[in-house]
Design a protein around this motif. Structure first.
Motif, PDB file in Angstrom:
ATOM      1  N   MET A 282     -23.486  -0.094  -0.856  1.00  0.00           N
ATOM      2  CA  MET A 282     -22.697  -0.180  -2.084  1.00  0.00           C
ATOM      3  C   MET A 282     -21.570   0.859  -2.073  1.00  0.00           C
ATOM      4  SD  MET A 282     -23.692  -2.608  -4.111  1.00  0.00           S
ATOM      5  CE  MET A 282     -23.014  -2.041  -5.675  1.00  0.00           C
ATOM      6  N   SER A 283     -21.865   2.047  -1.578  1.00  0.00           N
ATOM      7  CA  SER A 283     -20.831   3.084  -1.508  1.00  0.00           C
ATOM      8  C   SER A 283     -19.707   2.676  -0.557  1.00  0.00           C
ATOM      9  CB  SER A 283     -21.458   4.408  -1.052  1.00  0.00           C
ATOM     10  OG  SER A 283     -22.414   4.860  -1.975  1.00  0.00           O
ATOM     11  N   ILE A 284     -20.070   2.129   0.608  1.00  0.00           N
ATOM     12  CA  ILE A 284     -19.052   1.690   1.570  1.00  0.00           C
ATOM     13  C   ILE A 284     -18.181   0.594   0.969  1.00  0.00           C
ATOM     14  CG2 ILE A 284     -18.700   0.594   3.805  1.00  0.00           C
ATOM     15  CD1 ILE A 284     -19.580   3.479   4.019  1.00  0.00           C
ATOM     16  N   CYS A 285     -18.826  -0.380   0.316  1.00  0.00           N
ATOM     17  CA  CYS A 285     -18.057  -1.467  -0.305  1.00  0.00           C
ATOM     18  C   CYS A 285     -17.141  -0.928  -1.399  1.00  0.00           C
ATOM     19  CB  CYS A 285     -19.016  -2.510  -0.888  1.00  0.00           C
ATOM     20  SG  CYS A 285     -19.967  -3.418   0.346  1.00  0.00           S
ATOM     21  N   CYS A 286     -17.666  -0.017  -2.187  1.00  0.00           N
ATOM     22  CA  CYS A 286     -16.849   0.582  -3.255  1.00  0.00           C
ATOM     23  C   CYS A 286     -15.662   1.339  -2.676  1.00  0.00           C
ATOM     24  CB  CYS A 286     -17.737   1.498  -4.100  1.00  0.00           C
ATOM     25  SG  CYS A 286     -16.858   2.356  -5.429  1.00  0.00           S
ATOM     26  N   PHE A 287     -15.892   2.065  -1.561  1.00  0.00           N
ATOM     27  CA  PHE A 287     -14.820   2.847  -0.960  1.00  0.00           C
ATOM     28  C   PHE A 287     -13.663   1.946  -0.525  1.00  0.00           C
ATOM     29  CE2 PHE A 287     -12.761   4.497   2.838  1.00  0.00           C
ATOM     30  CZ  PHE A 287     -12.318   5.735   2.394  1.00  0.00           C
ATOM     31  N   PHE A 288     -13.988   0.885   0.233  1.00  0.00           N
ATOM     32  CA  PHE A 288     -12.910   0.031   0.738  1.00  0.00           C
ATOM     33  C   PHE A 288     -12.292  -0.822  -0.366  1.00  0.00           C
ATOM     34  CE2 PHE A 288     -15.139   0.811   4.816  1.00  0.00           C
ATOM     35  CZ  PHE A 288     -14.062   1.331   5.508  1.00  0.00           C
ATOM     36  N   PHE A 289     -13.075  -1.143  -1.390  1.00  0.00           N
ATOM     37  CA  PHE A 289     -12.493  -1.866  -2.515  1.00  0.00           C
ATOM     38  C   PHE A 289     -11.472  -0.996  -3.256  1.00  0.00           C
ATOM     39  CE2 PHE A 289     -12.498  -2.979  -7.043  1.00  0.00           C
ATOM     40  CZ  PHE A 289     -12.111  -4.306  -6.969  1.00  0.00           C
ATOM     41  N   LEU A 290     -11.823   0.254  -3.505  1.00  0.00           N
ATOM     42  CA  LEU A 290     -10.894   1.161  -4.187  1.00  0.00           C
ATOM     43  C   LEU A 290      -9.719   1.532  -3.283  1.00  0.00           C
ATOM     44  CD1 LEU A 290     -13.393   3.547  -6.033  1.00  0.00           C
ATOM     45  CD2 LEU A 290     -12.077   1.649  -6.995  1.00  0.00           C
ATOM     46  N   TYR A 291     -10.002   1.656  -1.975  1.00  0.00           N
ATOM     47  CA  TYR A 291      -8.906   1.990  -1.060  1.00  0.00           C
ATOM     48  C   TYR A 291      -7.896   0.858  -0.991  1.00  0.00           C
ATOM     49  CZ  TYR A 291      -6.559   3.794   3.094  1.00  0.00           C
ATOM     50  OH  TYR A 291      -5.624   4.280   3.965  1.00  0.00           O
ATOM     51  N   ALA A 292      -8.350  -0.382  -1.196  1.00  0.00           N
ATOM     52  CA  ALA A 292      -7.451  -1.533  -1.112  1.00  0.00           C
ATOM     53  C   ALA A 292      -6.449  -1.571  -2.260  1.00  0.00           C
ATOM     54  CB  ALA A 292      -8.258  -2.829  -1.088  1.00  0.00           C
ATOM     55  N   VAL A 293      -6.720  -0.872  -3.358  1.00  0.00           N
ATOM     56  CA  VAL A 293      -5.818  -0.911  -4.523  1.00  0.00           C
ATOM     57  C   VAL A 293      -4.962   0.349  -4.584  1.00  0.00           C
ATOM     58  CG1 VAL A 293      -7.391  -2.376  -5.822  1.00  0.00           C
ATOM     59  CG2 VAL A 293      -7.580   0.098  -6.042  1.00  0.00           C
ATOM     60  N   ARG A 294      -4.776   1.021  -3.443  1.00  0.00           N
ATOM     61  CA  ARG A 294      -4.026   2.272  -3.468  1.00  0.00           C
ATOM     62  C   ARG A 294      -2.554   2.066  -3.840  1.00  0.00           C
ATOM     63  NH1 ARG A 294      -5.096   0.466   1.446  1.00  0.00           N
ATOM     64  NH2 ARG A 294      -3.523   0.456   3.096  1.00  0.00           N
ATOM     65  N   TYR A 295      -2.033   0.864  -3.546  1.00  0.00           N
ATOM     66  CA  TYR A 295      -0.624   0.632  -3.895  1.00  0.00           C
ATOM     67  C   TYR A 295      -0.455   0.450  -5.394  1.00  0.00           C
ATOM     68  CZ  TYR A 295      -0.151   0.123   1.091  1.00  0.00           C
ATOM     69  OH  TYR A 295      -0.172   0.365   2.437  1.00  0.00           O
ATOM     70  N   ASP A 296      -1.498  -0.047  -6.042  1.00  0.00           N
ATOM     71  CA  ASP A 296      -1.449  -0.096  -7.502  1.00  0.00           C
ATOM     72  C   ASP A 296      -1.446   1.307  -8.084  1.00  0.00           C
ATOM     73  OD1 ASP A 296      -1.510  -2.894  -7.507  1.00  0.00           O
ATOM     74  OD2 ASP A 296      -3.701  -2.879  -7.322  1.00  0.00           O
ATOM     75  N   VAL A 297      -2.158   2.214  -7.417  1.00  0.00           N
ATOM     76  CA  VAL A 297      -2.143   3.613  -7.852  1.00  0.00           C
ATOM     77  C   VAL A 297      -0.753   4.206  -7.659  1.00  0.00           C
ATOM     78  CG1 VAL A 297      -3.149   5.894  -7.449  1.00  0.00           C
ATOM     79  CG2 VAL A 297      -4.593   3.855  -7.326  1.00  0.00           C
ATOM     80  N   LEU A 298      -0.075   3.803  -6.565  1.00  0.00           N
ATOM     81  CA  LEU A 298       1.294   4.277  -6.347  1.00  0.00           C
ATOM     82  C   LEU A 298       2.213   3.875  -7.496  1.00  0.00           C
ATOM     83  CD1 LEU A 298       1.972   3.672  -2.544  1.00  0.00           C
ATOM     84  CD2 LEU A 298       1.722   5.857  -3.722  1.00  0.00           C
ATOM     85  N   ARG A 299       2.033   2.656  -7.969  1.00  0.00           N
ATOM     86  CA  ARG A 299       2.888   2.205  -9.075  1.00  0.00           C
ATOM     87  C   ARG A 299       2.621   2.984 -10.350  1.00  0.00           C
ATOM     88  NH1 ARG A 299       2.109  -2.810  -6.440  1.00  0.00           N
ATOM     89  NH2 ARG A 299       0.205  -3.259  -7.620  1.00  0.00           N
TER      90      ARG A 299
END
Length: 611
Positions: A18-35
């Motif tokens: 679950m932690s690994i899945c959460c990590f890559f899921f959150l990492y995938a939205v890093r460009y939304d964080v940039l905005r």
């Protein structure tokens, strides 16, 4: 203990996944964080004027058309702008140079991140286009996401532990069992299978759909350097080779000898005309994944001079190709592992319960009947443990009752032995007096006393017989097909004795002379002795004794009814009634006793013999 440790390991593994899945899921939205972080983003988009001025001074005297100068410019771009993707366009907008470290993510090439700068290379007016790769920002974001994922894993572990203690699977299966389609253990197995399959497929789907996040993370933090090309080997290979005289197949063989793994090589002449291409990778692997970070290569150009001509070799390196199949294999194996571990954990839990129950039953078999078999749950295994406990308690009660019965037998034998000794001694004395006494009157008196003592002894022996008939280990009595008239003759005889004692007897008898029943005549006579003895003791002589005998519905019904005397003594232990009931049970019949303040009724039913 082993089962408990296994369940903890399973919960830890599930939480890790679950932690690994959460990590890559959150990492995938890093460009939304940039905005969202506009201010920090803007600071990283603009290249400082000082860095542009330094680059301008370095390239002002270089020739963009010269290959050696291109190598210098390319070196300056990679050295001075490691945190940007840079593209240099000539005056005719032809792309001359690219950064070696090219961020292969389409999100970075949005117009809002693009910046253009004027740059003069010798006499050529060029345009320098840059896109930031946000490496420092992404590294910080990756650390933050890793911390959040760790917290999510810890929270999942705590939640799973609480849910296990509260038995949420047990509650779910109990509700499903209300449908009464499957047994509880079957429902639990189906539920665990569905849960394991759902988690395994869910993990595979999530990992496969978000694989771009994994590849982008690996590219940004692990596989982010261009493969080393042995420049000396390349130059030595083309030193004495005249490319113009070779066929295309021979040229590709030469390129094959210098191409590193997962790399494509293009060779151009001085006029930038394409000569040949060799790809040391599977093109299907590049494009079938649908992930741009895989299909966009890192680029490096190398110029080779031989005696005849100057050639340009462009290497296209795909660093993530080596991870394509291992990643797919890893997520498939992990999904299968999730399914197997959850299923095996459930099976291990049930096997542990069965082994524990086996150990508890072994303790019971060794004689410790006070050891309780405790199995949590509501399925068939727990019900079996509960049944064993009920059997254990019943056996304890049986042993206690048997011990009490044996003690009662011992007390009865002791008491009756003492009671028999007294009248027997007196009887012996009376008989000796009669033997030597010559006076007839005296002898008659002692004969009456002897008869009284004999009656007392008979009463005590009957009581002993009745007691052992009720409480003793009675073997199966032999029942013989006997005419009912034999039993009725005994009843009629006893009625005559009652009339001799002064009782009024009213009989209503209806049965065929050929009537036969299965009976043990001796036992039935004992039972009827008790009936008539009770009538003599407790019945009133003011009202008649009613005796009804009739045949109805395959049974012979015998009813004895009398009025209760105003003063009578009731048996304290009811041995007589119990012995009668036992005799009737041996004959597969029924006995009902009804008592009112003034009337006492006994109703016997004996089955008729079937031919």
């Amino acid at each position: 203990m082993q089962s408990s440790n296994l369940r903890k390991c399973v919960r830890a593994l599930v939480c890790f996944i679950m932690s690994i899945c959460c990590f890559f899921f959150l990492y995938a939205v890093r460009y939304d964080v940039l905005r969202v972080t506009n201010q920090m983003t803007e600071q990283r988009i603009e290249i400082s004027e000082k860095r542009i001025e330094v680059l301008q001074q370095k390239v002002i005297d270089l020739d963009l058309k010269n290959y050696k100068d291109q190598e210098k410019i390319n070196h300056y771009l990679n050295e001075d702008f490691p945190d940007y993707a840079v593209q240099l366009l000539g005056s005719d907008f032809e792309v001359f140079l690219l950064s070696e470290i090219w961020p292969n993510e389409s999100q970075l090439f949005q117009a809002r991140y693009e910046r253009e700068y004027a740059l003069h290379v010798g006499q050529e007016a060029c345009i320098l286009i840059s896109w930031p790769n946000f490496r420092e920002l992404f590294a910080t974001y990756a650390m933050l996401v890793a911390f959040v994922s760790l917290l999510v894993g810890i929270a999942c572990y705590i939640l799973l532990t609480c849910n296990y203690r509260n038995g949420w699977i047990r509650t779910l299966t109990n509700r499903m069992c209300k449908w009464k389609v499957l047994h509880r253990l079957s429902v639990q197995l189906v539920t665990v299978n569905l849960l394991a399959i759902s988690l395994g497929l869910g993990f595979y789907t999530l990992a496969n759909q978000n694989k771009y996040a994994f590849y982008e993370f690996m590219f940004n933090h692990v596989y982010n350097t261009m493969i080393e090309v042995d420049e000396q080997k390349v130059k030595d290979t083309f030193l004495d080779v005249d490319i113009s005289t070779l066929e295309y197949k021979d040229i590709t063989k030469i390129l094959q000898s210098i191409a590193p793994t997962n790399t494509g090589v293009d060779i151009f002449d001085e006029d930038r005309s394409h000569i040949a291409t060799y790809n040391r990778y599977n093109e299907f692997e590049v494009y079938e994944q649908g992930v741009q970070v895989i299909s966009t290569p890192m680029v490096q150009s190398l110029h080779v001079q031989n005696a005849n001509q100057l050639y340009t070799l462009t290497f296209y390196y795909y660093p993530l190709l080596s991870l394509v199949y291992p990643f797919q294999i890893a997520i498939v194996l992990t999904a299968v592992l999730i399914y197997m571990i959850i299923l095996l954990n459930f099976m291990q839990y049930k096997v542990t319960q069965i082994r524990k129950m086996q150990e508890d039953i072994g303790i019971l078999a060794d004689g410790n009947l006070h050891h309780e078999v405790v199995i949590d749950g509501t399925d068939e295994v727990a019900q079996l443990a509960n049944d064993v406990n009920m059997m254990r308690k019943s056996f304890i009660d049986t042993l206690a009752n048997e011990e009490a019965l044996q003690q009662s037998n011992r007390d009865l034998i002791t008491s009756i032995s003492h009671d028999l000794r007294t009248p027997l001694t007196s009887l012996l004395g009376y008989l000796e007096i009669i033997k030597y006494q010559k006076d007839p009157e005296k002898n008659a008196e002692y004969l009456d006393k002897s008869l009284a003592k004999v009656e007392q002894i008979r009463s005590l022996s009957d009581e002993m017989f009745s007691y052992f008939l009720v409480y003793g280990k009675q073997e199966h009595a032999e029942l013989v097909a006997t005419p009912f008239a034999n039993l009725y003759a005994y009843v009629n005889e006893e009625c005559g004795l009652l009339e001799h004692e002064g009782y009024q007897v009213y009989k209503q008898v209806q049965f065929d002379a050929s009537l036969v029943i299965n009976m043990n005549l001796l036992l039935l006579k004992r039972a009827f002795d008790n009936i008539f003895s009770n009538i003599q003791k407790y019945a009133s002589k003011d009202a008649p004794v009613l005796i009804l005998i009739e045949v109805k519905k395959g049974y012979v019904h015998l009813v004895f009814e009398n009025k209760i005397a105003s003063k009578h003594h009731v048996e304290s232990n009811q041995i007589g009634l119990k012995s009668m009931e036992r005799v009737i049970e041996i004959h597969q019949g029924r006995m009902d006793v009804k008592e009112s303040p003034s009337t006492y009724t006994i109703h016997l039913q004996l089955p008729i013999h079937q031919q």
